[in-house]
Design a protein around this motif. Structure first.
Motif, PDB file in Angstrom:
ATOM      1  N   HIS A 100      -4.599  -3.951  -6.676  1.00  0.00           N
ATOM      2  CA  HIS A 100      -4.680  -4.084  -5.272  1.00  0.00           C
ATOM      3  C   HIS A 100      -5.751  -5.139  -5.090  1.00  0.00           C
ATOM      4  O   HIS A 100      -6.773  -5.037  -4.545  1.00  0.00           O
ATOM      5  CB  HIS A 100      -5.164  -2.758  -4.860  1.00  0.00           C
ATOM      6  CG  HIS A 100      -5.171  -2.743  -3.304  1.00  0.00           C
ATOM      7  ND1 HIS A 100      -6.047  -3.028  -2.424  1.00  0.00           N
ATOM      8  CD2 HIS A 100      -4.289  -2.049  -2.377  1.00  0.00           C
ATOM      9  CE1 HIS A 100      -5.825  -2.919  -1.220  1.00  0.00           C
ATOM     10  NE2 HIS A 100      -4.604  -1.952  -1.261  1.00  0.00           N
ATOM     11  N   ASP A 109       1.709  -0.816   2.985  1.00  0.00           N
ATOM     12  CA  ASP A 109       1.397  -1.612   1.740  1.00  0.00           C
ATOM     13  C   ASP A 109       1.443  -0.821   0.526  1.00  0.00           C
ATOM     14  O   ASP A 109       1.221  -1.447  -0.676  1.00  0.00           O
ATOM     15  CB  ASP A 109       0.321  -2.496   1.891  1.00  0.00           C
ATOM     16  CG  ASP A 109      -0.977  -1.580   2.296  1.00  0.00           C
ATOM     17  OD1 ASP A 109      -0.917  -0.764   2.892  1.00  0.00           O
ATOM     18  OD2 ASP A 109      -2.151  -2.149   1.619  1.00  0.00           O
ATOM     19  N   HIS A 110       1.556   0.650   0.783  1.00  0.00           N
ATOM     20  CA  HIS A 110       1.492   1.620  -0.389  1.00  0.00           C
ATOM     21  C   HIS A 110       2.835   2.157  -0.490  1.00  0.00           C
ATOM     22  O   HIS A 110       3.249   2.897  -1.662  1.00  0.00           O
ATOM     23  CB  HIS A 110       0.313   2.354  -0.311  1.00  0.00           C
ATOM     24  CG  HIS A 110      -1.055   1.708  -0.362  1.00  0.00           C
ATOM     25  ND1 HIS A 110      -1.720   1.734  -1.665  1.00  0.00           N
ATOM     26  CD2 HIS A 110      -1.400   0.851   0.350  1.00  0.00           C
ATOM     27  CE1 HIS A 110      -2.905   0.975  -1.480  1.00  0.00           C
ATOM     28  NE2 HIS A 110      -2.605   0.367  -0.262  1.00  0.00           N
ATOM     29  N   HIS A 152      -1.733   7.382   0.313  1.00  0.00           N
ATOM     30  CA  HIS A 152      -1.977   7.326   1.501  1.00  0.00           C
ATOM     31  C   HIS A 152      -0.558   6.744   2.360  1.00  0.00           C
ATOM     32  O   HIS A 152       0.100   6.026   1.444  1.00  0.00           O
ATOM     33  CB  HIS A 152      -2.936   6.808   2.208  1.00  0.00           C
ATOM     34  CG  HIS A 152      -3.419   5.285   2.238  1.00  0.00           C
ATOM     35  ND1 HIS A 152      -3.292   4.738   0.814  1.00  0.00           N
ATOM     36  CD2 HIS A 152      -3.580   4.664   2.865  1.00  0.00           C
ATOM     37  CE1 HIS A 152      -3.445   3.531   1.035  1.00  0.00           C
ATOM     38  NE2 HIS A 152      -3.562   3.049   2.311  1.00  0.00           N
ATOM     39  N   ASP A 160      -7.412   3.684  -1.735  1.00  0.00           N
ATOM     40  CA  ASP A 160      -7.580   2.770  -0.994  1.00  0.00           C
ATOM     41  C   ASP A 160      -9.156   3.400  -0.239  1.00  0.00           C
ATOM     42  O   ASP A 160      -9.042   4.041   0.753  1.00  0.00           O
ATOM     43  CB  ASP A 160      -6.832   2.357   0.175  1.00  0.00           C
ATOM     44  CG  ASP A 160      -5.855   1.301  -0.059  1.00  0.00           C
ATOM     45  OD1 ASP A 160      -5.858   0.852  -1.234  1.00  0.00           O
ATOM     46  OD2 ASP A 160      -5.273   0.582   0.863  1.00  0.00           O
TER      47      ASP A 160
HETATM   48 ZN   LIG Z   1      -3.984  -0.745   0.535  1.00  0.00          ZN
END
Ligand SMILES: [Zn+2]
Length: 348
Positions: A297, A114-115, A110, A233
């Motif tokens: 993660h 943070d990705h 996504h 996530d």
């Molecule tokens: Zn995340």
């Protein structure tokens, strides 16, 4: 099995460089892992999965290199996750961005910093193929000022694409089949709670998980030799129940689970949990039944409120220790992909 939406044409011998800066010289390989873990004797390993940090991993198999959720920020760097939601990275990636070897394809669960951090978005070569959500595709393939990425492939849940690998003998052609899996960052809940956090929901983009099948194409037929589920996530939502239904009688060899119990808007005001915590991680193991689970993660941001130690304790309490492999950043997991092991009727 749905008809593939795309087939990439990749040549591991003439990859695009990882970064678009022409003066940058990428190493040709990853540094050796800090430690290599394996479920089989290491001489049997034909594939490796290296944990870089957050949800960033690198899968290497048959000359192909797949990068997931690239985040190469360092401790102290901030990410902006939406209105009023920021997070601070508290770890370093095992490999810095400028030491990244060439990658053939990126799987992006996504479009969240943070990705896919801002530096990654700025510096990655525009022509690297990216498989992702329609939401991320809308952003990445339609950037202003000729900044767009040129090879973005959107997948909705249960749509798939094929990443063929050059080489292979006769009609036996190695390939990776990637199928989008459902995921939901937003918890179901009473409307009055969701109302209160309505602003936060803007911070939570649609998200995919992935089923990666390492296998072979025989003429028109597909045979999967090793199956990897990556949760993305997501919370443990009802939509995930469709996964074991669809893959009934098919073995899931490995699961990468995004844990961390990510809670926004922040550690001082924990209102809304948007990724699985330890208890949900265990429930997911029971739902998916993978042979091996690797948590990722879990401790890279200050908004990750469920530490790995919680998951470890829950795994032990559930009697699942033998089913879990723990990787530190920089560690790799080696595994054997047995050709033809999953030919119809041979293997569940
Ligand atoms: Zn995340």
């Amino acid at each position: 099995m749905s008809t593939p939406k795309f087939r990439l044409a990749l040549d591991p011998n003439s990859r695009v460089p990882p970064l678009r800066n022409l003066s940058h010289h990428a190493p040709s390989t990853l540094p050796p892992p800090k430690s290599l873990q394996s479920a089989t004797p290491s001489s049997h390993n034909t594939a490796t999965l290296t944990f870089i940090g957050t949800a960033t991993t690198i899968l290497e198999w048959s000359g192909l290199r797949v990068l997931t959720d690239p985040n190469f920020l360092h401790a102290g760097d901030h990410v902006h996750l939406g209105p009023g939601v920021t997070a601070t990275r508290v770890t370093d990636p095992a490999v810095p961005l400028d030491k990244l070897p060439p990658v053939d394809v990126i799987l992006l669960s996504h479009y969240h910093e943070d990705h896919f951090d801002r530096k990654v978005e700025e510096e990655l070569h525009r022509d690297i193929p990216i498989v992702t959500t329609p939401h991320a595709h809308a952003h990445l393939a339609h950037k202003p000022d000729a900044e767009s990425f040129t090879a973005v492939y959107p997948l909705d849940p249960f749509e798939c694409g094929v990443i063929p690998i050059l080489g292979g003998a006769g009609s036996n052609k190695p390939a990776i089949r990637v199928t989008a899996m459902p995921g939901k960052h937003v918890p179901p809940g009473p409307a009055h709670i969701l109302d209160k956090v309505n602003d936060l929901l803007g911070a939570v983009p649609p998200t995919n998980g992935w089923m990666l099948e390492l296998g072979h194409e025989y003429d028109a037929a597909w045979s999967c030799d090793y199956r990897i589920y990556i949760s993305g996530d997501t919370l443990l939502v009802d939509e995930l129940r469709e996964i074991p239904e669809r893959y009934k009688d098919q073995r899931i060899d490995l699961m990468l689970v995004h844990l961390g119990g990510t809670t926004i808007p922040g550690p001082n005001l924990p209102l809304l949990m948007v990724t699985m915590d330890a208890a949900q991680g265990i429930e997911l193991m029971r739902l998916i039944h993978p042979e091996i689970t690797i948590p990722i993660h879990y401790d890279d941001y200050d908004v990750f409120l469920s530490p790995l130690s919680d998951f470890k304790a829950a795994v032990t309490a559930a009697g699942l220790d033998e089913k879990v492999v723990y990787l530190d950043r920089g560690d790799a997991f080696g595994f054997e992909v047995k050709v033809g092991d999953a030919l119809p009727g041979k293997r569940k």
